[in-house]
Design an enzyme around this catalytic site. Structure first.
Site, PDB file in Angstrom:
ATOM      1  N   LYS A  96       0.773  -1.250   0.000  1.00  0.00           N
ATOM      2  CA  LYS A  96       0.000   0.000   0.000  1.00  0.00           C
ATOM      3  C   LYS A  96       0.806   1.302   0.000  1.00  0.00           C
ATOM      4  O   LYS A  96       0.218   2.370   0.133  1.00  0.00           O
ATOM      5  CB  LYS A  96      -0.928   0.000   1.211  1.00  0.00           C
ATOM      6  CG  LYS A  96      -0.179  -0.014   2.540  1.00  0.00           C
ATOM      7  CD  LYS A  96      -1.065   0.350   3.715  1.00  0.00           C
ATOM      8  CE  LYS A  96      -0.296   0.323   5.018  1.00  0.00           C
ATOM      9  NZ  LYS A  96      -1.058   0.741   6.167  1.00  0.00           N
ATOM     10  N   SER A 124      -9.510   2.436  -2.778  1.00  0.00           N
ATOM     11  CA  SER A 124      -8.980   3.648  -2.161  1.00  0.00           C
ATOM     12  C   SER A 124      -9.476   4.885  -2.898  1.00  0.00           C
ATOM     13  O   SER A 124      -9.717   4.839  -4.116  1.00  0.00           O
ATOM     14  CB  SER A 124      -7.454   3.591  -2.248  1.00  0.00           C
ATOM     15  OG  SER A 124      -6.895   4.850  -2.028  1.00  0.00           O
ATOM     16  N   TYR A 176       0.661   2.027  -7.326  1.00  0.00           N
ATOM     17  CA  TYR A 176      -0.239   1.523  -6.274  1.00  0.00           C
ATOM     18  C   TYR A 176      -1.697   1.801  -6.654  1.00  0.00           C
ATOM     19  O   TYR A 176      -2.550   0.908  -6.632  1.00  0.00           O
ATOM     20  CB  TYR A 176       0.094   2.171  -4.918  1.00  0.00           C
ATOM     21  CG  TYR A 176      -1.026   2.013  -3.906  1.00  0.00           C
ATOM     22  CD1 TYR A 176      -1.307   0.768  -3.345  1.00  0.00           C
ATOM     23  CD2 TYR A 176      -1.817   3.101  -3.522  1.00  0.00           C
ATOM     24  CE1 TYR A 176      -2.349   0.614  -2.436  1.00  0.00           C
ATOM     25  CE2 TYR A 176      -2.858   2.957  -2.622  1.00  0.00           C
ATOM     26  CZ  TYR A 176      -3.117   1.705  -2.080  1.00  0.00           C
ATOM     27  OH  TYR A 176      -4.151   1.559  -1.199  1.00  0.00           O
ATOM     28  N   LYS A 213      -5.186  -0.693  -7.722  1.00  0.00           N
ATOM     29  CA  LYS A 213      -6.565  -0.611  -7.208  1.00  0.00           C
ATOM     30  C   LYS A 213      -7.558  -0.466  -8.369  1.00  0.00           C
ATOM     31  O   LYS A 213      -8.589  -1.121  -8.406  1.00  0.00           O
ATOM     32  CB  LYS A 213      -6.708   0.576  -6.245  1.00  0.00           C
ATOM     33  CG  LYS A 213      -5.924   0.416  -4.956  1.00  0.00           C
ATOM     34  CD  LYS A 213      -6.451  -0.731  -4.124  1.00  0.00           C
ATOM     35  CE  LYS A 213      -5.608  -1.016  -2.909  1.00  0.00           C
ATOM     36  NZ  LYS A 213      -5.886  -2.297  -2.272  1.00  0.00           N
ATOM     37  N   GLY A 245       2.691  15.119  -6.519  1.00  0.00           N
ATOM     38  CA  GLY A 245       1.552  14.199  -6.665  1.00  0.00           C
ATOM     39  C   GLY A 245       0.394  14.477  -5.720  1.00  0.00           C
ATOM     40  O   GLY A 245      -0.680  13.885  -5.859  1.00  0.00           O
TER      41      GLY A 245
HETATM   42  P1  NAD Z   1      -1.497  -3.320   5.996  1.00  0.00           P
HETATM   43  O1  NAD Z   1      -0.228  -3.357   5.244  1.00  0.00           O
HETATM   44  O2  NAD Z   1      -1.469  -2.958   7.441  1.00  0.00           O
HETATM   45  O3  NAD Z   1      -2.261  -4.729   5.858  1.00  0.00           O
HETATM   46  C1  NAD Z   1      -2.163  -5.528   4.702  1.00  0.00           C
HETATM   47  C2  NAD Z   1      -1.873  -6.958   5.160  1.00  0.00           C
HETATM   48  O4  NAD Z   1      -1.809  -7.809   4.003  1.00  0.00           O
HETATM   49  C3  NAD Z   1      -0.542  -7.096   5.897  1.00  0.00           C
HETATM   50  O5  NAD Z   1      -0.756  -7.769   7.130  1.00  0.00           O
HETATM   51  C4  NAD Z   1       0.337  -7.937   4.947  1.00  0.00           C
HETATM   52  O6  NAD Z   1       1.234  -8.766   5.664  1.00  0.00           O
HETATM   53  C5  NAD Z   1      -0.712  -8.714   4.176  1.00  0.00           C
HETATM   54  N1  NAD Z   1      -0.326  -9.134   2.814  1.00  0.00           N
HETATM   55  C6  NAD Z   1       0.203  -8.357   1.809  1.00  0.00           C
HETATM   56  N2  NAD Z   1       0.388  -9.097   0.706  1.00  0.00           N
HETATM   57  C7  NAD Z   1      -0.030 -10.364   0.989  1.00  0.00           C
HETATM   58  C8  NAD Z   1      -0.086 -11.594   0.251  1.00  0.00           C
HETATM   59  N3  NAD Z   1       0.348 -11.685  -1.022  1.00  0.00           N
HETATM   60  N4  NAD Z   1      -0.563 -12.698   0.875  1.00  0.00           N
HETATM   61  C9  NAD Z   1      -0.999 -12.644   2.147  1.00  0.00           C
HETATM   62  N5  NAD Z   1      -0.965 -11.515   2.899  1.00  0.00           N
HETATM   63  C10 NAD Z   1      -0.486 -10.397   2.321  1.00  0.00           C
HETATM   64  O7  NAD Z   1      -2.493  -2.333   5.205  1.00  0.00           O
HETATM   65  P2  NAD Z   1      -3.865  -1.671   5.679  1.00  0.00           P
HETATM   66  O8  NAD Z   1      -3.618  -0.255   5.970  1.00  0.00           O
HETATM   67  O9  NAD Z   1      -4.523  -2.540   6.684  1.00  0.00           O
HETATM   68  O10 NAD Z   1      -4.658  -1.726   4.300  1.00  0.00           O
HETATM   69  C11 NAD Z   1      -5.520  -2.811   3.972  1.00  0.00           C
HETATM   70  C12 NAD Z   1      -6.006  -2.632   2.555  1.00  0.00           C
HETATM   71  O11 NAD Z   1      -6.676  -1.356   2.443  1.00  0.00           O
HETATM   72  C13 NAD Z   1      -4.900  -2.601   1.490  1.00  0.00           C
HETATM   73  O12 NAD Z   1      -5.358  -3.279   0.351  1.00  0.00           O
HETATM   74  C14 NAD Z   1      -4.712  -1.124   1.217  1.00  0.00           C
HETATM   75  O13 NAD Z   1      -4.218  -0.899  -0.076  1.00  0.00           O
HETATM   76  C15 NAD Z   1      -6.130  -0.600   1.374  1.00  0.00           C
HETATM   77  N6  NAD Z   1      -6.179   0.835   1.714  1.00  0.00           N
HETATM   78  C16 NAD Z   1      -5.479   1.292   2.791  1.00  0.00           C
HETATM   79  C17 NAD Z   1      -5.504   2.668   3.097  1.00  0.00           C
HETATM   80  C18 NAD Z   1      -4.711   3.200   4.266  1.00  0.00           C
HETATM   81  O14 NAD Z   1      -4.494   4.436   4.314  1.00  0.00           O
HETATM   82  N7  NAD Z   1      -4.290   2.396   5.224  1.00  0.00           N
HETATM   83  C19 NAD Z   1      -6.248   3.564   2.311  1.00  0.00           C
HETATM   84  C20 NAD Z   1      -6.981   3.043   1.232  1.00  0.00           C
HETATM   85  C21 NAD Z   1      -6.933   1.670   0.945  1.00  0.00           C
HETATM   86  N1  UFG Z   2       1.451  15.536   4.875  1.00  0.00           N
HETATM   87  C1  UFG Z   2       2.343  16.461   5.426  1.00  0.00           C
HETATM   88  N2  UFG Z   2       3.469  15.976   6.005  1.00  0.00           N
HETATM   89  C2  UFG Z   2       3.768  14.651   6.104  1.00  0.00           C
HETATM   90  C3  UFG Z   2       2.846  13.734   5.543  1.00  0.00           C
HETATM   91  C4  UFG Z   2       1.708  14.212   4.936  1.00  0.00           C
HETATM   92  O1  UFG Z   2       2.121  17.665   5.363  1.00  0.00           O
HETATM   93  O2  UFG Z   2       4.817  14.289   6.649  1.00  0.00           O
HETATM   94  C5  UFG Z   2       0.199  16.044   4.265  1.00  0.00           C
HETATM   95  C6  UFG Z   2       0.036  15.680   2.802  1.00  0.00           C
HETATM   96  O3  UFG Z   2       0.661  16.637   1.983  1.00  0.00           O
HETATM   97  C7  UFG Z   2      -1.490  15.645   2.674  1.00  0.00           C
HETATM   98  C8  UFG Z   2      -1.966  15.181   4.050  1.00  0.00           C
HETATM   99  O4  UFG Z   2      -0.883  15.430   4.941  1.00  0.00           O
HETATM  100  O5  UFG Z   2      -1.974  16.957   2.468  1.00  0.00           O
HETATM  101  C9  UFG Z   2      -2.304  13.697   4.110  1.00  0.00           C
HETATM  102  O6  UFG Z   2      -1.213  12.934   3.610  1.00  0.00           O
HETATM  103  P1  UFG Z   2      -1.133  11.351   3.773  1.00  0.00           P
HETATM  104  O7  UFG Z   2       0.158  10.905   3.164  1.00  0.00           O
HETATM  105  O8  UFG Z   2      -1.403  10.964   5.186  1.00  0.00           O
HETATM  106  O9  UFG Z   2      -2.394  10.834   2.930  1.00  0.00           O
HETATM  107  P2  UFG Z   2      -2.724  10.964   1.380  1.00  0.00           P
HETATM  108  O10 UFG Z   2      -4.093  11.539   1.286  1.00  0.00           O
HETATM  109  O11 UFG Z   2      -1.649  11.634   0.623  1.00  0.00           O
HETATM  110  O12 UFG Z   2      -2.712   9.443   0.900  1.00  0.00           O
HETATM  111  C10 UFG Z   2      -3.423   8.427   1.611  1.00  0.00           C
HETATM  112  C11 UFG Z   2      -2.763   7.071   1.372  1.00  0.00           C
HETATM  113  C12 UFG Z   2      -2.929   6.653  -0.058  1.00  0.00           C
HETATM  114  C13 UFG Z   2      -4.358   6.688  -0.436  1.00  0.00           C
HETATM  115  C14 UFG Z   2      -4.945   8.058  -0.169  1.00  0.00           C
HETATM  116  C15 UFG Z   2      -6.422   8.089  -0.463  1.00  0.00           C
HETATM  117  O13 UFG Z   2      -1.388   7.129   1.658  1.00  0.00           O
HETATM  118  O14 UFG Z   2      -2.503   5.324  -0.192  1.00  0.00           O
HETATM  119  O15 UFG Z   2      -4.748   8.401   1.205  1.00  0.00           O
HETATM  120  O16 UFG Z   2      -7.065   7.104   0.285  1.00  0.00           O
HETATM  121  F1  UFG Z   2      -4.461   6.400  -1.739  1.00  0.00           F
END
Ligand code: NAD
Ligand code: UFG
Length: 328
Positions: free
Chosen positions: A83, A123, A147, A151, A289
């Site tokens: 992720k 996402s 990434y 999705k 970005g």
């Molecule tokens: P995370 O990394 O904490 O959890 C993902 C888990 O999947 C981990 O425990 C990892 O070990 C496991 N994993 C990865 N690849 C694997 C594989 N091939 N086989 C088995 N296990 C595997 O991430 P999270 O924050 O809990 O996110 C969960 C999902 O939500 C992800 O798909 C992520 O892309 C999506 N998502 C997360 C966020 C965020 O900000 N956290 C935002 C939008 C979407």
């Molecule tokens: N930011 C800072 N300083 C930092 C980190 C972030 O100022 O050290 C700011 C960024 O510029 C942004 C805001 O905080 O304005 C949030 O940033 P994050 O990196 O926490 O989150 P994003 O919205 O950029 O991205 C996250 C996940 C992506 C996902 C997206 C939408 O990282 O994977 O949310 O769900 F795609």
């Protein structure tokens, strides 16, 4: 029985708590690539339930078949995947291989075993740079990094699969910015190394592990010039999965957010206030970005699932810090 892939991770583990509260039986597959085995013991402590765990890679079809053979799996909640946006730019093949291969393998095995119910973690990144706010589910989709493309591609795979076999019930959940932690203080998010995301960075400055938070840009066209996002408490997000599971029918797509935007400065100020700590900060250049502002329209999830986020930004700041303090 609900199979939770990536169930030891941040969002998966919190969702398991909500599933068990709602009397679902759960089993977990995770390869520990971004999580620790001890999460299963913490889940037992919180829920009082022994949760079957398979340490296995989803790309391993033979192992996955065996899991479906040994358990009567009704539905899958598919969290597993890589992720990190920045890492995906450096290692695109690793991201495409893991995220897409694991999903294809999972879907093939599900079809083989007549398991047709799936919830997928997408996402808000799939909206690219939104044309207006709040973001609705029918907005145009685009991505700016590998990434995000994984999705988007997986969403397309799921849509095509549904057209080919409408026995499937597929719910795509587009998460906005999950932060916070379970109120027990046992589970949460504490990435290794230097975090990319805002809340984990703030927490590490609060604990003294990092010195200064860089605020990426203060000249955006937003309330105070800093970036605005829709932060949602991970426990609310987890509830959204349970409601989705209870309302599966056909192909559905929902935003999961709060519908409210919070700026970087607002989040930092709230964090300082509720936790009574000082966060050293400086203004830095914009991060490549990044978009200025992003928040969800939550009307569809409310109307069709009855979903409404309940926790406040204060709750999110308190619980995020509480987890890391407790686990030092
Ligand atoms: P995370 O990394 O904490 O959890 C993902 C888990 O999947 C981990 O425990 C990892 O070990 C496991 N994993 C990865 N690849 C694997 C594989 N091939 N086989 C088995 N296990 C595997 O991430 P999270 O924050 O809990 O996110 C969960 C999902 O939500 C992800 O798909 C992520 O892309 C999506 N998502 C997360 C966020 C965020 O900000 N956290 C935002 C939008 C979407
Ligand atoms: N930011 C800072 N300083 C930092 C980190 C972030 O100022 O050290 C700011 C960024 O510029 C942004 C805001 O905080 O304005 C949030 O940033 P994050 O990196 O926490 O989150 P994003 O919205 O950029 O991205 C996250 C996940 C992506 C996902 C997206 C939408 O990282 O994977 O949310 O769900 F795609």
């Amino acid at each position: 029985m609900i199979l939770v892939t990536g169930g030891l991770g941040y969002i998966g583990s919190h969702t398991i708590i909500e599933l068990i509260k709602n009397n679902y039986e759960v089993l977990v597959v995770d390869n520990l690539s971004n999580s620790k085995r001890e999460v299963i013991d913490k889940l037992k402590k919180i829920t009082g339930k022994e949760i079957p765990l398979y340490i296995s890679d989803l790309c391993d079809k033979k192992a996955l078949r065996q899991i479906f053979q040994d358990n009567k799996i009704d539905s899958v909640i598919h969290f597993a995947g890589f992720k990190a946006v920045g890492e995906s730019v450096e290692k695109p093949l690793m991201y495409y291989r893991n995220n897409i291969d694991s999903t294809l393998t999972l879907l093939e095995v599900m079809e083989e075993f007549n398991c047709f119910n799936m919830i997928f973690s997408s996402s808000a990144t799939v909206y690219g740079s939104p044309k207006s706010l709040p973001i609705k589910e029918d907005f145009p989709l685009s991505t700016t990094n590998p990434y995000g493309s994984t999705k988007l591609f997986i969403e397309q795979i799921l849509k095509d699969l549904y057209v080919s076999n409408n026995k499937f019930n597929i719910t795509i959940l587009r998460y906005f910015n999950p932060i916070g932690a379970d109120e027990s203080g046992l589970l949460g998010e504490d990435p290794r190394g230097i975090p990319n995301n805002l809340m984990p960075y703030i927490v590490k400055v609060a604990t003294g592990e990092l010195e200064t938070l860089s605020i990426f840009g203060d000249d955006y066209d937003t309330c105070d010039g800093t970036g605005v996002r829709d932060y949602i408490h991970v426990t609310d997000l987890a509830r959204g999965h349970v409601l989705s599971l209870k309302n599966q029918h056909g192909l559905r797509i929902y935003n999961l957010g709060t519908g409210h935007g919070t700026s970087v400065l607002e989040l930092v100020n709230t964090f300082e206030k509720v936790n009574n700590v000082k966060i050293n900060k400086k203004i830095a250049p914009r991060r490549a970005g990044d978009i200025a502002e992003c928040f969800a329209s939550c009307d569809k999830a409310f109307k069709e699932l009855g979903f409404k986020a309940e926790k406040t930004i204060e709750d999110m700041c308190r619980d995020s810090y509480n987890y890391v303090k407790n686990n030092k």
